[in-house]
Enzyme design. Sequence first.
Site, PDB file in Angstrom:
ATOM      1  NE  ARG A  57      -4.081  -2.094   1.851  1.00 20.81           N
ATOM      2  CZ  ARG A  57      -4.964  -2.571   2.709  1.00 20.81           C
ATOM      3  NH1 ARG A  57      -4.847  -2.289   3.993  1.00 20.81           N
ATOM      4  NH2 ARG A  57      -5.953  -3.337   2.297  1.00 20.81           N
ATOM      5  CE1 TYR A  80      -1.823  -0.485  -7.876  1.00 21.39           C
ATOM      6  CE2 TYR A  80      -1.692  -2.325  -9.395  1.00 21.39           C
ATOM      7  CZ  TYR A  80      -1.182  -1.143  -8.897  1.00 21.39           C
ATOM      8  OH  TYR A  80      -0.023  -0.629  -9.438  1.00 21.39           O
ATOM      9  CD  GLU A  81      -1.539  -4.536  -3.425  1.00 24.51           C
ATOM     10  OE1 GLU A  81      -1.913  -5.026  -2.333  1.00 24.51           O
ATOM     11  OE2 GLU A  81      -1.076  -5.225  -4.345  1.00 24.51           O
ATOM     12  N   GLY A  82      -6.378  -2.615  -2.151  1.00 27.16           N
ATOM     13  CA  GLY A  82      -7.419  -2.041  -1.315  1.00 27.16           C
ATOM     14  C   GLY A  82      -7.856  -0.706  -1.880  1.00 27.16           C
TER      15      GLY A  82
END
Length: 583
Positions: free
Chosen positions: A297, A436-438
């Site tokens: 992140r 992406y990645e949350g």
Amino acid sequence: MPAAYQPPVAAMRFLLEHVLDFDAQMAMLPGLEDVTSELAEEVLAQAGRMCTERLAPLNLPGDAAGTRLVDGEVVTAPGFAQAYADYVDSGWPSLAGDPAYGGQGLSRAVQIMLDEMVSAVNVSFGLFPGLTRGAAEALAAHGSEELKSLYLEKLTTGEWCGAMALTEAGAGTDLGLLRTRADPREDGSYSIIGTKIFISSGDQDFGNNIVHLVLARLPDAPAGVKGISLFLVPKFLPSGNGTPGERNAMSVGALEHKMGIHAQPTCVMNYDGATGWLVGEPGRGLNAMFTMMNAERLFVGIQGLGLADAATQAASSYARERLQGRAADGHGPVPIIAHADVRKMLLAGRAFIEPARALAAWTAIRMDVADRHPDPQARAAAHADVALLTPVIKAAFTDLGFETTVLAQQVFGGHGYIREAGIEQYVRDARITQIYEGTNGVQAMDLVARKVTMEGGEPLRRYLALIEADIEHAADHPLVPQLRDALALLADASSVIAAAEGDPDRLGAAATEYLHLFALVSLGWMWLRILAAAPALGDTRTPRGHAALARYFAAYLLPRAGLHAARIAAGPGPVMELDEELL
């Protein structure tokens, strides 16, 4: 073609040496005592040359060629395999890695600055070493000694690559719904059965091994996230001497056709009884995976920053060359950079990029402190700072990074919409960083639901106190009163968030607004620290124009704080009152 990217090495050195007190900070940390801003500049100058000479030329053709699936095997864009081999041979993947496993042991701040430059010139390429580093960190923190001895050095040096396999067709953000299973075998390994989607770097043709960290369920696992375990699943099973041996029972079912990052293989991965090994404790897989996810992140936030800088540099160069319209005195045609509206678009990028780079480096230094400081209390405080800022950097940097690439495209006008100009690729590539990645909404909910109230709110109070102290000691500048007011708005909003604990509608309605308010105050704080370094501004290595850029930030960007605060104060009513059938 956009103008050639200029690595911001001088700006990076200035931040480390004059703004962030890097040398003194490193001197307190065992193992980093000899890492100085001068050494960092030397390393980053070499990294900048590698980025511009080796990776940048592959970016536009890599986007055009994309990746292909041929007879079940991924074929990467021309030049990528050799570029990765050169990247590894030069030691770049191991820059901040543990020396016990082949790493060079440099500061994470130097690593993050390398990541920024790689992201600026070729974000698709940067995902290969970025994901590999995240896998190495997760394995180092949670893997058994046997797994670490077999895999960790090869991941640290980049000889082998890493990938993260979380998402399934019916389980995205809510990982508690995933169905991939892990059946135990008599030899202590597991049979992994299931399908994952959206797997970046899931496969490639670099000729090495790829270590997948896969979330799956044991046969007796309870429902929900507490039933998830983490498994190491290599593409090739290591042979007796540690080299890649027999092909594991895993394959690429398809490649995703995407809006951007075309040169990055985003795979549908099938695990058909693949051999895997448990990482960490059974049922604690999400906890172990978050070590990798949090690292990624921060990395994704840096992608947003790098793309913003590359796009702004290109737009600034174009605006100096493009002749159109007349100046205020009637003379013309003039370069479009003379027009106020164009200048505003360029200034918006610069006013974000400079303090964002400083905030990222500050956070990276806190990561070093959390890992190495001899005082346990100092380590704990630094760890909390990193936890607090991780969702902010990921979401705000990518939101503002995408906004910056769009503004840069606007400077190019019609040429910005044409692929040959290269600028539209920055827009497409930057868009995924918000997802992406949350997703950024998930990051905002993490901030308001967990990070604001962690440890009774003490990390947040300590962070805000740092900003307040610097405001009180700041020299006279238009930014100071504006930032003082914005900090007061953030403090009030933080009280609203803390009082809303357990109220999902109120938290959900406020989350994104609060995160952006938090980010604006943090960026303003970094501008204060940059301005405080004014005595060094005569140094030829120092970027010029900081005072003017900070005035623009105060006049045009920081006033957004009032908008975010007003929306937070409005509560969930305007968001939730309309019947969902009418939406």
